[in-house]
Motif scaffolding. Sequence first.
Motif, mmCIF file in Angstrom:
data_model
loop_
_atom_site.group_PDB
_atom_site.id
_atom_site.type_symbol
_atom_site.label_atom_id
_atom_site.label_comp_id
_atom_site.label_asym_id
_atom_site.label_seq_id
_atom_site.Cartn_x
_atom_site.Cartn_y
_atom_site.Cartn_z
ATOM 1 N N MET A 63 57.377 -37.765 74.959
ATOM 2 C CA MET A 63 58.312 -38.653 75.657
ATOM 3 C C MET A 63 57.838 -38.991 77.073
ATOM 4 O O MET A 63 58.231 -40.013 77.619
ATOM 5 C CB MET A 63 59.718 -38.038 75.684
ATOM 6 N N SER A 64 56.980 -38.144 77.650
ATOM 7 C CA SER A 64 56.466 -38.451 78.988
ATOM 8 C C SER A 64 55.551 -39.676 78.972
ATOM 9 O O SER A 64 55.290 -40.269 80.009
ATOM 10 C CB SER A 64 55.738 -37.241 79.576
ATOM 11 N N PHE A 65 55.080 -40.072 77.788
ATOM 12 C CA PHE A 65 54.207 -41.246 77.672
ATOM 13 C C PHE A 65 54.971 -42.547 77.437
ATOM 14 O O PHE A 65 54.395 -43.623 77.534
ATOM 15 C CB PHE A 65 53.196 -41.055 76.529
ATOM 16 N N PHE A 66 56.249 -42.451 77.100
ATOM 17 C CA PHE A 66 57.011 -43.658 76.771
ATOM 18 C C PHE A 66 56.983 -44.673 77.919
ATOM 19 O O PHE A 66 56.650 -45.840 77.719
ATOM 20 C CB PHE A 66 58.462 -43.303 76.410
ATOM 21 N N LEU A 67 57.320 -44.226 79.093
ATOM 22 C CA LEU A 67 57.379 -45.119 80.258
ATOM 23 C C LEU A 67 56.032 -45.788 80.552
ATOM 24 O O LEU A 67 55.954 -47.018 80.630
ATOM 25 C CB LEU A 67 57.912 -44.351 81.474
ATOM 26 N N PRO A 68 54.928 -45.014 80.694
ATOM 27 C CA PRO A 68 53.657 -45.693 80.963
ATOM 28 C C PRO A 68 53.173 -46.570 79.805
ATOM 29 O O PRO A 68 52.584 -47.625 80.042
ATOM 30 C CB PRO A 68 52.668 -44.555 81.245
ATOM 31 N N ASP A 69 53.425 -46.145 78.571
ATOM 32 C CA ASP A 69 52.989 -46.959 77.425
ATOM 33 C C ASP A 69 53.712 -48.292 77.365
ATOM 34 O O ASP A 69 53.083 -49.341 77.198
ATOM 35 C CB ASP A 69 53.253 -46.220 76.104
ATOM 36 N N GLY A 71 50.446 -52.276 68.545
ATOM 37 C CA GLY A 71 50.228 -50.901 68.105
ATOM 38 C C GLY A 71 51.056 -49.916 68.916
ATOM 39 O O GLY A 71 51.660 -48.989 68.358
ATOM 40 N N PHE A 72 51.105 -50.112 70.224
ATOM 41 C CA PHE A 72 51.923 -49.236 71.067
ATOM 42 C C PHE A 72 53.407 -49.365 70.713
ATOM 43 O O PHE A 72 54.125 -48.369 70.602
ATOM 44 C CB PHE A 72 51.723 -49.565 72.557
ATOM 45 N N ILE A 73 53.854 -50.593 70.522
ATOM 46 C CA ILE A 73 55.273 -50.823 70.195
ATOM 47 C C ILE A 73 55.612 -50.193 68.844
ATOM 48 O O ILE A 73 56.635 -49.502 68.709
ATOM 49 C CB ILE A 73 55.584 -52.336 70.214
ATOM 50 N N ILE A 74 54.746 -50.389 67.855
ATOM 51 C CA ILE A 74 54.981 -49.814 66.524
ATOM 52 C C ILE A 74 54.968 -48.285 66.579
ATOM 53 O O ILE A 74 55.817 -47.624 65.968
ATOM 54 C CB ILE A 74 53.954 -50.360 65.508
ATOM 55 N N PHE A 75 54.002 -47.722 67.322
ATOM 56 C CA PHE A 75 53.958 -46.265 67.456
ATOM 57 C C PHE A 75 55.282 -45.749 67.998
ATOM 58 O O PHE A 75 55.844 -44.789 67.471
ATOM 59 C CB PHE A 75 52.812 -45.810 68.372
ATOM 60 N N PHE A 135 55.961 -49.671 79.699
ATOM 61 C CA PHE A 135 56.181 -50.447 80.929
ATOM 62 C C PHE A 135 54.939 -50.619 81.794
ATOM 63 O O PHE A 135 55.008 -51.219 82.860
ATOM 64 C CB PHE A 135 57.333 -49.837 81.747
ATOM 65 N N TRP A 136 53.790 -50.087 81.370
ATOM 66 C CA TRP A 136 52.554 -50.310 82.114
ATOM 67 C C TRP A 136 51.452 -50.845 81.199
ATOM 68 O O TRP A 136 50.976 -51.961 81.378
ATOM 69 C CB TRP A 136 52.089 -49.039 82.831
ATOM 70 N N ILE A 137 51.044 -50.053 80.221
ATOM 71 C CA ILE A 137 49.911 -50.445 79.383
ATOM 72 C C ILE A 137 50.237 -51.674 78.533
ATOM 73 O O ILE A 137 49.451 -52.631 78.502
ATOM 74 C CB ILE A 137 49.434 -49.272 78.498
ATOM 75 N N THR A 138 51.366 -51.663 77.844
ATOM 76 C CA THR A 138 51.714 -52.801 76.978
ATOM 77 C C THR A 138 51.810 -54.114 77.760
ATOM 78 O O THR A 138 51.216 -55.111 77.346
ATOM 79 C CB THR A 138 53.001 -52.503 76.176
ATOM 80 N N PRO A 139 52.517 -54.152 78.894
ATOM 81 C CA PRO A 139 52.526 -55.406 79.665
ATOM 82 C C PRO A 139 51.134 -55.828 80.146
ATOM 83 O O PRO A 139 50.810 -57.023 80.138
ATOM 84 C CB PRO A 139 53.449 -55.115 80.851
#
Length: 160
Positions: free
Chosen positions: A60-66, A33-37, A68-72
């Motif tokens: 765009m400030s959420f791209f990095l945490p989404d 879901g994060f990747i698709i979003f 490189f942190w939450i998805t992994p």
Amino acid sequence: MDTKTAKKQSEIPGNILLYYKWLPISLVAAALGFIIFWLYFLISGHSDPRNTEIHLAFEMSFFLPDIFWITPLLLLSAFWLKKGNEKGPAASTAAGGAMVFLGLVDISFNLQQGIYARSLSDAMFNGLVNLFTIGFGLVFLIAGGKLAVSHIHKKTLTSS
């Protein structure tokens, strides 16, 4: 303690995992879901004239945490839970907590900037994204916590 005993104690009890068979699948689905979003947003988000510079910078400030942190964390938790590794509940809890925080920050911004009031489709889309993020975050937080507690309880019982 020999390595066989130590390995056995570091595993989550199999019987509790039977109640949470859905959890690894849900964690992978959330990661997708994060990747698709982000694919959707990166492809179409910049072209929407209603998205102000402030809104784009915020998103765009959420791209990095989404990514490189939450998805992994979601994917690692699913992998570790499937293997019965004790790291799985901790990763699920961490991912869930991060998702709840992310959703609440997003709601705060959307309310302050009037994003929900722009149109019914904006309200529905952003509301669903927030519901998904906070709802699944709470599920992963609670399920990870229950699995961790059951593992700690098992370790306490076997060491007494």
